[in-house]
Design a protein around this motif. Structure first.
Motif, mmCIF file in Angstrom:
data_model
loop_
_atom_site.group_PDB
_atom_site.id
_atom_site.type_symbol
_atom_site.label_atom_id
_atom_site.label_comp_id
_atom_site.label_asym_id
_atom_site.label_seq_id
_atom_site.Cartn_x
_atom_site.Cartn_y
_atom_site.Cartn_z
ATOM 1 N N UNK A 93 -18.831 89.738 21.846
ATOM 2 C CA UNK A 93 -19.139 90.285 23.167
ATOM 3 C C UNK A 93 -18.357 89.533 24.246
ATOM 4 N N UNK A 94 -18.383 88.209 24.161
ATOM 5 C CA UNK A 94 -17.676 87.399 25.158
ATOM 6 C C UNK A 94 -16.169 87.625 25.089
ATOM 7 N N UNK A 95 -15.675 87.871 23.897
ATOM 8 C CA UNK A 95 -14.243 88.057 23.703
ATOM 9 C C UNK A 95 -13.765 89.420 24.199
ATOM 10 N N UNK A 96 -14.601 90.444 24.022
ATOM 11 C CA UNK A 96 -14.134 91.816 24.246
ATOM 12 C C UNK A 96 -14.729 92.499 25.476
ATOM 13 N N UNK A 97 -15.959 92.156 25.836
ATOM 14 C CA UNK A 97 -16.615 92.893 26.917
ATOM 15 C C UNK A 97 -16.311 92.250 28.272
ATOM 16 N N UNK A 98 -16.085 93.050 29.306
ATOM 17 C CA UNK A 98 -15.736 92.495 30.626
ATOM 18 C C UNK A 98 -16.882 91.707 31.243
ATOM 19 N N UNK A 99 -16.501 90.682 32.014
ATOM 20 C CA UNK A 99 -17.452 89.896 32.810
ATOM 21 C C UNK A 99 -18.557 89.278 31.957
ATOM 22 N N UNK A 100 -18.181 88.796 30.760
ATOM 23 C CA UNK A 100 -19.161 88.226 29.835
ATOM 24 C C UNK A 100 -18.842 86.766 29.554
ATOM 25 N N UNK A 101 -19.850 85.909 29.741
ATOM 26 C CA UNK A 101 -19.729 84.474 29.498
ATOM 27 C C UNK A 101 -20.494 84.120 28.229
ATOM 28 N N UNK A 102 -20.137 82.971 27.643
ATOM 29 C CA UNK A 102 -20.815 82.514 26.429
ATOM 30 C C UNK A 102 -21.018 81.005 26.479
ATOM 31 N N UNK A 104 -23.279 77.814 23.839
ATOM 32 C CA UNK A 104 -22.415 76.662 24.007
ATOM 33 C C UNK A 104 -21.323 76.782 22.959
ATOM 34 N N UNK A 105 -20.080 76.905 23.388
ATOM 35 C CA UNK A 105 -18.974 77.224 22.493
ATOM 36 C C UNK A 105 -17.993 76.061 22.441
ATOM 37 N N UNK A 106 -17.586 75.710 21.215
ATOM 38 C CA UNK A 106 -16.631 74.620 21.023
ATOM 39 C C UNK A 106 -15.227 75.092 21.373
ATOM 40 N N UNK A 107 -14.470 74.235 22.022
ATOM 41 C CA UNK A 107 -13.095 74.563 22.429
ATOM 42 C C UNK A 107 -12.136 74.149 21.310
ATOM 43 N N UNK A 108 -12.018 75.010 20.316
ATOM 44 C CA UNK A 108 -11.115 74.747 19.200
ATOM 45 C C UNK A 108 -9.701 75.205 19.566
ATOM 46 N N UNK A 109 -8.687 74.724 18.856
ATOM 47 C CA UNK A 109 -7.310 75.171 19.139
ATOM 48 C C UNK A 109 -7.158 76.687 19.045
ATOM 49 N N UNK A 112 -8.744 78.190 22.306
ATOM 50 C CA UNK A 112 -8.391 77.603 23.602
ATOM 51 C C UNK A 112 -7.806 78.610 24.579
ATOM 52 N N UNK A 113 -6.933 79.505 24.110
ATOM 53 C CA UNK A 113 -6.271 80.455 25.001
ATOM 54 C C UNK A 113 -6.996 81.799 25.122
ATOM 55 N N UNK A 229 -19.202 74.288 25.461
ATOM 56 C CA UNK A 229 -18.881 74.672 26.842
ATOM 57 C C UNK A 229 -19.519 76.011 27.222
ATOM 58 N N UNK A 230 -19.553 76.230 28.518
ATOM 59 C CA UNK A 230 -19.719 77.565 29.065
ATOM 60 C C UNK A 230 -18.308 78.110 29.277
ATOM 61 N N UNK A 231 -18.030 79.284 28.721
ATOM 62 C CA UNK A 231 -16.694 79.871 28.826
ATOM 63 C C UNK A 231 -16.819 81.354 29.135
ATOM 64 N N UNK A 232 -15.719 81.916 29.619
ATOM 65 C CA UNK A 232 -15.704 83.344 29.946
ATOM 66 C C UNK A 232 -14.426 83.968 29.402
#
Length: 254
Positions: A93-102, A104-109, A112-113, A229-232
């Motif tokens: 959902x966070x990856x594909x749906x607009x205006x969606x945050x997630x 606690x997500x680990x910042x893996x390589x 990262x982008x 992290x909190x990411x969007x």
């Protein structure tokens, strides 16, 4: 021939009936649009069940991590809706749906982008957890770890690590939708190990009404120590991203 009697409605009554139906329809539409407006929000924020930091309590998402995220979002002036899903669904959902945050997500390589990374939410220190009745477990090498069956949550940090070590689903590990599933498998002696954060063990045992000596930490996994992290996702509206970044800057400057 018998006469047929027609009951003709008085035109005034007919008009009143039509007006009453129109009024009722207008009231329904007004209620619908008000209800829609009431739930319309700027952001959708998703997470997984991860006691004690992310919980479903009293029909809403709670827990310390959630409180931290809500305090941050309040600084943006944006409104948000919070939901709990199995990790893989929340991630997609966070990856594909607009205006969606997630969180606690680990910042893996690999990730990262794919996201804009905002505030750190939780620090994780993972390890292998087993039933206390199973003290003979030997995890001194990857080869020996491969002899056991381990439960992990689909597409989470531990799942990625298992794959990176060459472990195979169905042979070395089983996939679960959430952490409750993994713990259920362990507590029912259906698997040998789970991977969880040491600081969450007591809370999970309390959740299942089990004594603290039911399980033990067999081995730390320092390589899995990470920050959640909190990411969007990248498909957020630019004006909303600016508000999130402004709030991030205000937090980091204090």
């Amino acid at each position: 021939m018998p006469r047929i009697r027609l009951n003709i409605i008085d035109p005034k009554v007919l008009v009143l009936l039509m007006l009453s139906k129109i009024t009722l329809l207008a009231l329904c539409l007004t209620f619908f649009y008000k209800a829609t407006a009431a739930v319309a929000v700027d952001l959708n924020i998703v997470t997984e069940l991860s006691p004690p930091h992310q919980l479903w309590e009293k029909n809403h998402v709670g827990g310390p991590a959630t409180d931290k995220v809500k305090a941050f979002i309040q600084k943006t002036g944006l409104t948000a809706n919070y939901d709990i899903y199995p990790w893989a669904r929340a991630y997609n959902k966070a990856l594909k749906e607009p205006d969606t945050l997630i969180y606690s997500i680990a910042k893996t390589p690999e990730r990262a982008n794919l996201f804009h990374w905002l505030i750190p939410v939780v620090e994780y220190k993972f390890g292998f957890v087993a039933l206390s009745s199973n003290k003979s477990i030997d995890l001194s090498s990857i080869e020996k770890i491969s002899k056991y069956v381990i439960a992990v949550q689909r597409n989470d940090f531990a799942h990625d690590w298992m794959l990176s070590q060459g472990f195979e689903e169905g042979k070395n590990f089983m996939i679960c939708a959430d952490i409750d599933c993994s713990w259920n498998l362990l507590l029912n002696n259906n698997i040998d190990l789970i991977i969880d954060s040491q600081q969450f063990i007591d809370d999970m045992l309390a959740r299942f009404n089990k004594p603290k000596d039911t399980v033990y930490l067999v081995k730390d996994l320092p390589e899995l120590s990470t920050t959640g992290y909190l990411a969007v996702g990248k498909n957020i509206a630019p004006e909303k991203l600016l508000k999130l970044q402004a709030a991030f800057n205000s937090v980091t400057q204090h």
